[in-house]
Write an enzyme that holds these catalytic residues in place. Structure first.
Site, PDB file in Angstrom:
ATOM      1  N   CYS A 114       0.832  -1.202   0.000  1.00 53.61           N
ATOM      2  CA  CYS A 114       0.000   0.000   0.000  1.00 53.61           C
ATOM      3  C   CYS A 114       0.873   1.261   0.000  1.00 53.61           C
ATOM      4  CB  CYS A 114      -0.981  -0.030   1.170  1.00 53.61           C
ATOM      5  SG  CYS A 114      -2.356   1.130   0.961  1.00 53.61           S
ATOM      6  N   HIS A 214      -3.537  -5.140   0.547  1.00 51.44           N
ATOM      7  CA  HIS A 214      -3.007  -5.579   1.839  1.00 51.44           C
ATOM      8  C   HIS A 214      -3.044  -7.106   1.924  1.00 51.44           C
ATOM      9  CE1 HIS A 214      -2.464  -1.814   4.148  1.00 51.44           C
ATOM     10  NE2 HIS A 214      -3.296  -1.341   3.235  1.00 51.44           N
ATOM     11  N   GLU A 216      -1.412  -9.034   3.798  1.00 50.65           N
ATOM     12  CA  GLU A 216      -1.316  -9.508   5.180  1.00 50.65           C
ATOM     13  C   GLU A 216      -2.678  -9.627   5.848  1.00 50.65           C
ATOM     14  OE1 GLU A 216      -1.960  -5.217   5.807  1.00 50.65           O
ATOM     15  OE2 GLU A 216      -0.881  -6.402   4.313  1.00 50.65           O
TER      16      GLU A 216
END
Length: 234
Positions: A114, A214, A216
């Site tokens: 990001c 994202h 994660e």
């Protein structure tokens, strides 16, 4: 080298509250270090520091993740701030640019997430669109601030990103800025359905990949597994 490479994650530098404390804190969402562990790496946090220390830090880690966070200072790419651009955090901007510069010189594998992808573009001389809804006409990349949403991303074949993610994928999104002019030496490697650049990388053999989403925040660890392999010398 250890069979579990040490992956450094950049962090916020913010006022935070925990227990009896309300004080400056270096922090990052816990999903980031978990992401490294799920892919076989070990995580260490790299809070903002003196940029002169970046080279020494990079000698001690095997891979670097430029984490998400605040808007980057538009002055870094010669623009004035849009009314919707957040307050800059110059300590973090300077630190992460120094870390990225050292990583690229040393050949340390890098994954930008990001804000981290946007920082990679600025480091390479590119610019940002400061408020994406102005360009695409919708808020689908960040419909509910503070909550990840999902949209489809299509990787470009015959790229490192496309090799790790060979099919279109639903990804977690939370951003209102995006790549505008691409930086020198970078190639776009994934797009959203509205044409927004969702990933970029340096051409060639180095592992220096940025994604606008994202990873994660979801179960897919293929990008981090790629970084871990590269950090292990694979």
């Amino acid at each position: 080298m250890s069979t579990q490479p040490l992956i450094g994650f950049t962090t916020y530098l913010v006022q935070a509250r925990w227990g009896a404390w309300d004080a400056p804190a270096a922090l990052v969402h816990a999903t980031y270090p978990r992401y490294a562990r799920r892919a076989g790496g070990l995580a260490v946090l790299l809070p903002p520091d003196d940029p002169a220390a970046a080279e020494a830090v990079l000698r001690r880690v095997d891979g670097l993740v430029l984490a998400g966070g605040e808007d980057l200072d538009p002055a870094l790419y010669g623009h004035s701030a849009h009314p919707r651009t957040g307050r800059p955090v110059p300590e973090r901007d300077r630190w992460e640019l120094a870390l990225l510069d050292a990583a690229l010189r040393r050949g340390t594998p890098v994954l930008g997430i990001c804000r981290g992808m946007q920082l990679m573009n600025i480091h390479a001389g590119g610019t940002l669109c400061q408020h994406l809804p102005d360009e695409v006409g919708h808020d689908g990349h960040n419909p509910r601030p503070g909550t990840f949403s999902d949209h489809l991303v299509k990787p470009v074949p015959d790229t490192r990103t496309g090799g790790l993610l060979p099919e279109a994928v639903q990804v977690a999104t939370h951003h209102h800025q995006s790549v505008d002019r691409l930086g020198e030496g970078l190639i776009p490697t994934a797009y959203a359905e509205d044409g927004t650049v969702e990933a970029l990388e340096y051409a060639g053999d180095r592992f220096a990949v940025g994604v606008q989403w994202h990873p994660e925040a979801r179960d897919d660890v293929r990008l981090m597994e790629g970084l871990v392999r590269a950090a292990s010398g694979g």
